[in-house]
Design a protein around this motif. Sequence first.
Motif, PDB file in Angstrom:
ATOM      1  N   LEU A  28       0.833  -1.206   0.000  1.00  0.00           N
ATOM      2  CA  LEU A  28       0.000   0.000   0.000  1.00  0.00           C
ATOM      3  C   LEU A  28       0.867   1.254   0.000  1.00  0.00           C
ATOM      4  N   TRP A  29       1.946   1.234   0.770  1.00  0.00           N
ATOM      5  CA  TRP A  29       2.858   2.380   0.813  1.00  0.00           C
ATOM      6  C   TRP A  29       3.478   2.633  -0.565  1.00  0.00           C
ATOM      7  N   LEU A  30       3.859   1.567  -1.245  1.00  0.00           N
ATOM      8  CA  LEU A  30       4.463   1.715  -2.563  1.00  0.00           C
ATOM      9  C   LEU A  30       3.457   2.183  -3.613  1.00  0.00           C
ATOM     10  N   SER A  31       2.169   1.907  -3.392  1.00  0.00           N
ATOM     11  CA  SER A  31       1.163   2.290  -4.385  1.00  0.00           C
ATOM     12  C   SER A  31       0.661   3.716  -4.192  1.00  0.00           C
ATOM     13  N   LEU A  32       1.037   4.392  -3.125  1.00  0.00           N
ATOM     14  CA  LEU A  32       0.545   5.742  -2.863  1.00  0.00           C
ATOM     15  C   LEU A  32       0.847   6.744  -3.988  1.00  0.00           C
ATOM     16  N   PRO A  33       2.018   6.727  -4.619  1.00  0.00           N
ATOM     17  CA  PRO A  33       2.264   7.698  -5.689  1.00  0.00           C
ATOM     18  C   PRO A  33       1.337   7.535  -6.897  1.00  0.00           C
ATOM     19  N   ALA A  34       0.696   6.401  -7.059  1.00  0.00           N
ATOM     20  CA  ALA A  34      -0.207   6.191  -8.185  1.00  0.00           C
ATOM     21  C   ALA A  34      -1.574   6.830  -7.952  1.00  0.00           C
ATOM     22  N   GLY A  35      -1.852   7.281  -6.733  1.00  0.00           N
ATOM     23  CA  GLY A  35      -3.158   7.837  -6.398  1.00  0.00           C
ATOM     24  C   GLY A  35      -3.587   9.018  -7.250  1.00  0.00           C
ATOM     25  N   PRO A  36      -2.776  10.068  -7.371  1.00  0.00           N
ATOM     26  CA  PRO A  36      -3.194  11.216  -8.189  1.00  0.00           C
ATOM     27  C   PRO A  36      -3.426  10.851  -9.662  1.00  0.00           C
ATOM     28  N   GLY A  37      -2.589  10.003 -10.209  1.00  0.00           N
ATOM     29  CA  GLY A  37      -2.794   9.582 -11.602  1.00  0.00           C
ATOM     30  C   GLY A  37      -4.069   8.788 -11.773  1.00  0.00           C
ATOM     31  N   LEU A  38      -4.374   7.943 -10.803  1.00  0.00           N
ATOM     32  CA  LEU A  38      -5.609   7.173 -10.846  1.00  0.00           C
ATOM     33  C   LEU A  38      -6.823   8.088 -10.779  1.00  0.00           C
ATOM     34  N   LEU A  39      -6.762   9.123  -9.967  1.00  0.00           N
ATOM     35  CA  LEU A  39      -7.872  10.066  -9.886  1.00  0.00           C
ATOM     36  C   LEU A  39      -8.081  10.807 -11.196  1.00  0.00           C
ATOM     37  N   VAL A  40      -7.004  11.130 -11.900  1.00  0.00           N
ATOM     38  CA  VAL A  40      -7.123  11.794 -13.202  1.00  0.00           C
ATOM     39  C   VAL A  40      -7.811  10.865 -14.199  1.00  0.00           C
TER      40      VAL A  40
END
Length: 52
Positions: A28-40
């Motif tokens: 989960l910690w490693l996947s955090l940077p993908a959050g903003p891109g996923l929201l876009v």
Amino acid sequence: MSTRVGGRNLAISWIVGLVCAGIVGALLWLSLPAGPGLLVVVGHVLDGTVPG
């Protein structure tokens, strides 16, 4: 209340459970940077479905 299964060591099962929880937390910690891109991406998909 839980059922005990014969042949299982309670201490080892706790250790393995904590290791598994740590691995899930690290993923989960490693996947955090993908959050903003996923929201876009989700925003672009939803823009096409809303009429108006």
